[in-house]
Design an enzyme around this catalytic site. Structure first.
Site, PDB file in Angstrom:
ATOM      1  N   MET A   1     -24.645   3.113 -41.006  1.00 19.32           N
ATOM      2  CA  MET A   1     -24.460   4.169 -42.009  1.00 19.32           C
ATOM      3  C   MET A   1     -24.509   3.594 -43.413  1.00 19.32           C
ATOM      4  O   MET A   1     -23.829   2.630 -43.713  1.00 19.32           O
ATOM      5  CB  MET A   1     -23.130   4.887 -41.743  1.00 19.32           C
ATOM      6  CG  MET A   1     -22.795   5.971 -42.739  1.00 19.32           C
ATOM      7  SD  MET A   1     -24.025   7.320 -42.722  1.00 19.32           S
ATOM      8  CE  MET A   1     -23.893   7.879 -44.421  1.00 19.32           C
ATOM      9  N   GLU A   2     -25.298   4.272 -44.266  1.00 19.80           N
ATOM     10  CA  GLU A   2     -25.685   3.753 -45.577  1.00 19.80           C
ATOM     11  C   GLU A   2     -24.693   4.036 -46.698  1.00 19.80           C
ATOM     12  O   GLU A   2     -25.094   4.230 -47.842  1.00 19.80           O
ATOM     13  CB  GLU A   2     -27.036   4.365 -45.957  1.00 19.80           C
ATOM     14  CG  GLU A   2     -27.014   5.882 -46.237  1.00 19.80           C
ATOM     15  CD  GLU A   2     -27.362   6.766 -45.057  1.00 19.80           C
ATOM     16  OE1 GLU A   2     -27.250   6.295 -43.901  1.00 19.80           O
ATOM     17  OE2 GLU A   2     -27.733   7.931 -45.266  1.00 19.80           O
TER      18      GLU A   2
ATOM     19  N   HIS B   1     -33.608  -0.262 -43.441  1.00 16.85           N
ATOM     20  CA  HIS B   1     -33.471   1.202 -43.408  1.00 16.85           C
ATOM     21  C   HIS B   1     -32.240   1.632 -44.215  1.00 16.85           C
ATOM     22  O   HIS B   1     -32.325   2.515 -45.077  1.00 16.85           O
ATOM     23  CB  HIS B   1     -33.348   1.664 -41.947  1.00 16.85           C
ATOM     24  CG  HIS B   1     -33.184   3.147 -41.791  1.00 16.85           C
ATOM     25  ND1 HIS B   1     -34.221   3.974 -41.440  1.00 16.85           N
ATOM     26  CD2 HIS B   1     -32.103   3.952 -41.947  1.00 16.85           C
ATOM     27  CE1 HIS B   1     -33.792   5.228 -41.384  1.00 16.85           C
ATOM     28  NE2 HIS B   1     -32.497   5.233 -41.687  1.00 16.85           N
ATOM     29  N   GLU B   2     -31.106   1.030 -43.946  1.00 11.67           N
ATOM     30  CA  GLU B   2     -29.863   1.431 -44.631  1.00 11.67           C
ATOM     31  C   GLU B   2     -29.935   1.106 -46.117  1.00 11.67           C
ATOM     32  O   GLU B   2     -29.437   1.860 -46.953  1.00 11.67           O
ATOM     33  CB  GLU B   2     -28.641   0.772 -43.984  1.00 11.67           C
ATOM     34  CG  GLU B   2     -28.478   1.045 -42.485  1.00 11.67           C
ATOM     35  CD  GLU B   2     -28.577   2.510 -42.100  1.00 11.67           C
ATOM     36  OE1 GLU B   2     -28.187   3.376 -42.910  1.00 11.67           O
ATOM     37  OE2 GLU B   2     -29.064   2.804 -40.990  1.00 11.67           O
TER      38      GLU B   2
ATOM     39  N   HIS C   1     -31.952   3.687 -47.981  1.00 14.83           N
ATOM     40  CA  HIS C   1     -31.159   4.881 -48.310  1.00 14.83           C
ATOM     41  C   HIS C   1     -30.405   4.733 -49.625  1.00 14.83           C
ATOM     42  O   HIS C   1     -30.042   5.741 -50.240  1.00 14.83           O
ATOM     43  CB  HIS C   1     -30.122   5.144 -47.213  1.00 14.83           C
ATOM     44  CG  HIS C   1     -30.652   5.920 -46.056  1.00 14.83           C
ATOM     45  ND1 HIS C   1     -31.351   7.087 -46.214  1.00 14.83           N
ATOM     46  CD2 HIS C   1     -30.565   5.710 -44.719  1.00 14.83           C
ATOM     47  CE1 HIS C   1     -31.673   7.561 -45.007  1.00 14.83           C
ATOM     48  NE2 HIS C   1     -31.207   6.736 -44.089  1.00 14.83           N
TER      49      HIS C   1
HETATM   50 ZN   LIG Z   1     -31.260   6.833 -42.054  1.00 17.20          ZN
END
Ligand SMILES: [Zn+2]
Ligand SMILES: *[C@@H]1O[C@H](CO)[C@@H](O)[C@H](O)[C@H]1NC(C)=O
Ligand SMILES: *[C@@H]1O[C@H](CO)[C@@H](O)[C@H](O)[C@H]1NC(C)=O
Ligand SMILES: *[C@@H]1O[C@H](CO)[C@@H](O)[C@H](O)[C@H]1NC(C)=O
Ligand SMILES: *[C@@H]1O[C@H](CO)[C@@H](O)[C@H](O)[C@H]1NC(C)=O
Ligand SMILES: *[C@@H]1O[C@H](CO)[C@@H](O)[C@H](O)[C@H]1NC(C)=O
Ligand SMILES: *[C@@H]1O[C@H](CO)[C@@H](O)[C@H](O)[C@H]1NC(C)=O
Length: 396
Positions: free
Chosen positions: A315-316, A349-350, A353
């Site tokens: 989770m970012e 990916h995170e 974000h």
């Molecule tokens: Zn994502």
């Protein structure tokens, strides 16, 4: 969020436990939208959780609960006599501690009714008089909340799946938050919709021998007795409620710096002590690659990457990314290129974000695909830029 990982865990959870019916989507449906009469600017949040840890003493009846204090500074956009906030699984035992104050008139406004309405995941505060347009108010509430057990929602205790844990990992525990999509309201009453961005000052009470992390660096630590310390964190940038986060545990870290001198740290419980180096390198390289590509330096002094025992995906949270530890930690002695690529793509990916989602945010959950789409694209783009030699092994 890393959605595929999250779904995979959900599916596994569904198969292994017949009583689970929660899903990311079912939480979003039929949630009442806030009125838009008020606009929050600044929150202070103080959370004192109670759980077993070395050196602390607390009332056993308070085990796995927390004391919360929230102060919200808000402006009135449209005249109204009621304040509606999101809140869930919170109780408000001391009614006289709840205060609505007009900063414009410099006096308190009498509360005539305080209604907890879980069917709408809200509390409704009826006031003696109408709030005027452009009036500035302070909402101050004191409450008690619950700490879940591997719920991955609100504030929860993250512990290993005993079946899979190695001997080293067996006793690991990290207390950590997960707020996307609507988890913040389980920890502090708030305007818990992504469009209501504000600045947050977080204060966490934690066992003296443990570490507390949040979106920003801490600035003061005070001993408050019974084995506890109160840790104050500097104000966040303007962010959505779902990106606020904190974590508490017996944690260790490794530290490095991006080209823009953003402190980058990998955090883990002690069992991860030799498994953090690769993640640190990937995190720094990805941050640098996206900064260079977008020509936009994040307004952050630090980014923490925290590995916790139980977490589906990652989770970012702005400045404090949380990962299931098998998605961040990497053992170069036994793991191969494939696992390294997986970890690095999740880290990228995170981090993506942070630009797409955290700095620029969808107004409503229905548009979550926009920031997920950008992050999916940039996780590969950033990896290809950061690791030109490994590019040929990458998907996408
Ligand atoms: Zn994502
Ligand atoms: C608190 O709850 C945990 C289970 O979540 C239990 O193991 C522990 O013994 C409890 N501690 C106290 C002081 O009651
Ligand atoms: C819940 O929300 C609906 C739709 O806005 C509203 O009609 C209803 O009165 C609310 N219920 C409570 C208890 O606040
Ligand atoms: C509130 O502020 C806005 C913007 O400054 C202004 O246009 C509006 O007239 C103000 N309303 C009142 C009732 O003072
Ligand atoms: C909210 O409270 C219910 C009932 O006590 C509990 O089953 C649920 O796990 C809680 N939710 C969270 C996210 O803690
Ligand atoms: C506060 O921050 C400093 C510097 O980052 C760190 O060394 C210390 O461990 C932190 N304290 C807590 C209680 O987290
Ligand atoms: C990068 O951003 C800076 C400052 O915002 C600007 O001056 C510069 O022209 C930008 N460079 C490129 C290549 O767009």
């Amino acid at each position: 969020m890393e959605p595929y990982q999250f779904l995979a865990v959900l599916i596994i959870t569904l198969f292994s436990c017949c009583c689970c019916n929660a899903s990311l989507d079912s939480r979003n449906n039929n949630i009442r939208r806030l009125s838009g009469n008020l606009k929050p600017d600044f929150y202070t949040i103080r959370i004192h959780p109670f759980f077993d840890a070395p050196g602390v003493t607390f009332d056993p009846e308070r085990n796995q609960t927390f004391d919360g204090d929230v102060t919200i500074f808000a402006n009135v956009l449209h005249p109204t006599t009621t304040i509606i906030l999101n809140a869930m699984n919170l109780t408000f035992p001391c009614a006289n501690k709840n205060v609505i104050f007009s900063n414009t008139e410099m006096k308190a406004i009498k509360i005539i009714n305080f209604l907890i309405t879980p069917e709408n995941q809200t509390i409704t505060i009826d006031l003696e008089r109408q709030l005027q347009q452009n009036e500035s108010i302070t909402i101050k509430l004191k409450y008690i909340g619950q700490i879940g057990d591997n719920t991955q929602f609100g504030l929860f205790k993250s512990t290993p799946d005993k079946e899979w844990a190695t001997e080293d990992e067996y006793d690991d525990v990290v207390y950590v938050t997960q707020f996307e999509t609507t988890g913040a309201r389980y920890v502090f009453p708030s305007f818990d919709e992504p469009d209501y961005k504000a600045t947050f000052q977080v204060t966490i009470v934690k066992p003296k021998q443990w570490v507390a992390l949040s979106n920003t660096f801490n600035f003061t630590i005070t001993d408050i007795g019974n084995g506890y310390e109160e840790v104050f964190f500097i104000n966040t940038e303007i962010i959505s409620t779902y990106l606020v986060a904190f974590g508490i545990g017996d944690l260790i870290s490794v530290t490095g710096y991006t080209a823009d001198y953003i402190v980058t740290r990998i955090w883990s419980t002690r069992s991860g002590k030799d498994l953090m180096a690769a993640a640190l390198e990937s995190a720094i390289k990805c941050t640098d690659a996206i900064t260079k590509y977008t020509n936009f330096t994040l307004p952050l002094l630090k980014i923490d990457h925290l590995a916790v025992p139980w977490f589906g995906g990652a989770m970012e949270n702005f400045g404090l990314i949380v990962y299931g530890r098998n998605l961040l930690l990497f053992n170069p002695k036994v793991e191969k290129l494939r696992q390294w690529l997986q970890r690095t793509s999740i880290i990228c990916h995170e981090l993506s974000h942070h630009w797409f989602g955290d700095m620029v945010t969808n107004k409503w959950w229905g548009d979550i695909f926009i920031h997920e789409g950008f992050a999916d694209f940039f996780q590969n783009k950033a990896m290809a830029l950061a690791y030109p030699k490994e590019k040929e092994y990458m998907v996408g």
